[in-house]
Design an enzyme around this catalytic site. Structure first.
Site, PDB file in Angstrom:
ATOM      1  N   ASP A  97       0.861  -1.174   0.000  1.00 41.18           N
ATOM      2  CA  ASP A  97       0.000   0.000   0.000  1.00 41.18           C
ATOM      3  C   ASP A  97       0.897   1.224   0.000  1.00 41.18           C
ATOM      4  O   ASP A  97       2.011   1.203   0.514  1.00 41.18           O
ATOM      5  CB  ASP A  97      -0.939  -0.011   1.200  1.00 41.18           C
ATOM      6  CG  ASP A  97      -1.994   1.082   1.066  1.00 41.18           C
ATOM      7  OD1 ASP A  97      -2.298   1.468  -0.074  1.00 41.18           O
ATOM      8  OD2 ASP A  97      -2.505   1.548   2.089  1.00 41.18           O
ATOM      9  N   ASP A 288      -8.331  -7.126   0.749  1.00 41.52           N
ATOM     10  CA  ASP A 288      -7.415  -7.225   1.874  1.00 41.52           C
ATOM     11  C   ASP A 288      -8.138  -6.646   3.071  1.00 41.52           C
ATOM     12  O   ASP A 288      -9.023  -5.809   2.912  1.00 41.52           O
ATOM     13  CB  ASP A 288      -6.132  -6.410   1.640  1.00 41.52           C
ATOM     14  CG  ASP A 288      -6.362  -4.941   1.896  1.00 41.52           C
ATOM     15  OD1 ASP A 288      -6.908  -4.272   1.001  1.00 41.52           O
ATOM     16  OD2 ASP A 288      -6.043  -4.468   3.000  1.00 41.52           O
ATOM     17  N   CYS A 326     -14.821 -26.441  10.580  1.00 42.22           N
ATOM     18  CA  CYS A 326     -13.534 -25.931  10.106  1.00 42.22           C
ATOM     19  C   CYS A 326     -12.471 -27.007  10.259  1.00 42.22           C
ATOM     20  O   CYS A 326     -12.394 -27.670  11.288  1.00 42.22           O
ATOM     21  CB  CYS A 326     -13.136 -24.687  10.908  1.00 42.22           C
ATOM     22  SG  CYS A 326     -11.499 -24.054  10.498  1.00 42.22           S
ATOM     23  N   CYS A 328      -9.166 -26.459  10.138  1.00 45.89           N
ATOM     24  CA  CYS A 328      -7.846 -25.901  10.414  1.00 45.89           C
ATOM     25  C   CYS A 328      -7.208 -26.565  11.629  1.00 45.89           C
ATOM     26  O   CYS A 328      -7.880 -27.199  12.443  1.00 45.89           O
ATOM     27  CB  CYS A 328      -7.920 -24.378  10.606  1.00 45.89           C
ATOM     28  SG  CYS A 328      -8.293 -23.846  12.281  1.00 45.89           S
ATOM     29  N   CYS A 331      -8.754 -25.748  15.041  1.00 44.22           N
ATOM     30  CA  CYS A 331     -10.047 -26.389  15.304  1.00 44.22           C
ATOM     31  C   CYS A 331      -9.914 -27.910  15.474  1.00 44.22           C
ATOM     32  O   CYS A 331     -10.668 -28.519  16.215  1.00 44.22           O
ATOM     33  CB  CYS A 331     -11.044 -26.059  14.191  1.00 44.22           C
ATOM     34  SG  CYS A 331     -11.645 -24.355  14.304  1.00 44.22           S
ATOM     35  N   HIS A 357      -6.687 -19.432  12.891  1.00 52.61           N
ATOM     36  CA  HIS A 357      -8.034 -19.891  12.537  1.00 52.61           C
ATOM     37  C   HIS A 357      -8.739 -18.879  11.634  1.00 52.61           C
ATOM     38  O   HIS A 357      -9.365 -19.254  10.636  1.00 52.61           O
ATOM     39  CB  HIS A 357      -8.900 -20.138  13.777  1.00 52.61           C
ATOM     40  CG  HIS A 357     -10.357 -20.230  13.425  1.00 52.61           C
ATOM     41  ND1 HIS A 357     -10.918 -21.361  12.873  1.00 52.61           N
ATOM     42  CD2 HIS A 357     -11.331 -19.278  13.424  1.00 52.61           C
ATOM     43  CE1 HIS A 357     -12.196 -21.104  12.578  1.00 52.61           C
ATOM     44  NE2 HIS A 357     -12.467 -19.845  12.905  1.00 52.61           N
TER      45      HIS A 357
END
Length: 394
Positions: A97, A288, A326, A328, A331, A357
């Site tokens: 940015d 983003d 989930c 991940c 989790c 997560h």
RNA sequence: UCCGCAGUAGCUCAAUGGCAGAGCACUCGGCUGUUAACCGAGGGGUUGUAGGUUCGAGUCCUACCUGCGGAG
């Protein structure tokens, strides 16, 4: 020896206004729609680069921030360490940015003139001057793969007159960004090129930014002036800065479909999981947002059934994962009770696990969005995803 | 046994004799191109006990209780 274009964008599937595409940068192919984790100070906070690269997250591109890196550690440090990629140890794509957002977010610490913006550094109080030319120079020296034009992000509630002045300033700054960027490219200032190794030959890409606040006529004018200058991709900026959600969708719904069909559309700073899906539905390709990382650090998890405030006492003895659906690592392994304990104890692992997560949820959501567009099921996905978010499965 | 010091919110402590507060903890909320492991709000009190002086006592006086220190 011809120089390949800095970036190519190909739409591979459409479903309504939603599109699935391939954004090819000099550092690899990025499937769109894509979510880009924010790494302002050269780090996606509380996250290791190994995790970002792991199949579980598989972030293809992350952000860096010109203003923050310029203040600290300073561009000389990064340049002498071989550019931002080498400095931070990340070989995938980087978007920087321009510092334009800081013109807005650090409002009390800066003064805007035609020439640029004077900042009082929040690090050491020194006076610093950022302009389109300085921003382009810093971004070339950082060597990011996608450079953002230096813009002014006006307040959400700006009157038409002020929004116009701001939008016109942004347009003039866009022209100066383009000119300086081209000069720097021809001078070979870009540290990300790595000609010596021969691994990368592409140049940096430059994106323009559409401003104009909540005023649709200004937005359209901004778009046409930005396109006239010519960029490698186009962003919509100045949203999610406190305006009503309906205002944001009015602007995106109006502007996105009119953006060039064969170039990437980037909605800056957005958003919540629902926002991502709604943005895609209006034709956005890139997003983003700090929400997954910041809110992870402040005790909030995003799940398929809505937000979970990890701080709440009701989870103290809850052995379920944050999100039953989930996959991940957090989790699979940890309970809400444990995550709450870590947060309440001030343990840094709470930030690490919640951030992981949240990023996994955001990135997986985008994977599913892409797949649903390719299979023509996006509208169904959008409806089911949104319904489930508000169903509250606590 | 005597002398001194101290008892105020869960904890650590404020409060010229004049509306009993703060920080932390706890509960809840917020966070959208990061000045953010942050910010905000809320619930919490018979001021150790019993008397007394005073228009009015957390504050002054007396006794007692508890803790700490010292003397013997």
């Amino acid at each position: 020896m011809s120089t390949p274009p800095p970036i190519t964008f190909t739409v591979v599937a459409r479903d309504g206004n939603a599109r699935a595409g391939l954004l090819t940068t000099r550092r690899g192919v990025i499937e769109t729609p894509v979510f880009m984790p924010v790494g302002t100070a050269g780090t996606v906070k509380a996250t290791r680069f190994e995790a970002l690269e792991s199949p579980e997250l598989d972030a293809r591109i992350i952000l860096g921030n010109t203003y923050h890196l310029w203040l600290r550690p300073g561009i000389e440090t990064i340049k002498s360490c071989g550019g931002l990629h080498r400095f931070i140890g990340w070989d995938r794509a980087l978007l920087t940015d321009s510092g334009g957002f800081q013109v807005w977010s650090l409002g009390a610490l800066r003064k805007i003139t035609e020439e640029g913006t004077e900042f009082r550094s929040h690090v050491d109080g020194s006076l610093r001057f950022l302009s389109p030319e300085v921003s382009m120079e810093v971004q070339a020296e950082l060597g990011s793969d996608i450079v953002m034009a230096f813009d002014e992000c006006a307040p959400a509630d700006a009157l038409a007159e002020d929004s116009r002045r701001s939008m016109e300033l942004t347009a003039r700054w866009a022209q100066r960004s383009r000119a300086k960027f081209d000069t720097l490219q021809s001078e070979g200032v870009d540290t990300g090129r790595r000609d010596d190794a021969g691994a990368l030959s592409g140049a940096q890409a430059l994106f323009g930014i559409v401003q104009g606040g909540a005023h649709l006529d200004l937005r359209k004018e901004s778009l046409s002036r930005t396109v006239q200058i010519g960029f490698d991709g186009y962003a919509i900026g100045g949203l999610s800065v406190g305006e009503e959600k309906s205002v944001m969708w009015d602007v995106v719904g109006e502007v996105a479909p009119e953006m060039l069909a064969n170039q990437a559309r980037y909605l800056m700073g957005v958003g919540t999981p629902e926002d991502l899906v709604e943005g895609v539905a209006r034709g956005i390709d890139m997003f983003d947002c700090v929400l997954p990382t910041r809110n992870g650090r402040t005790g909030q998890a995003f799940t398929s059934h809505g937000k979970v405030n990890v701080k709440n006492a009701q989870w103290a003895l809850d052995t379920r994962p944050l999100d039953e659906s989930c996959g991940c690592g957090v989790c699979r392994r940890h309970s809400r009770a444990y995550l709450r304990h870590l947060y309440m104890s001030g343990e840094m692992l709470a930030s690490v696990l919640l951030t992981h997560h949240n990023l996994a949820f955001f990135l997986d959501t985008m994977r599913r969005v892409r797949q649903s567009i390719r299979s023509g099921d996006f509208m169904k996905f959008r409806r089911e995803f949104t319904e489930r978010l508000s169903a509250s499965g606590d």
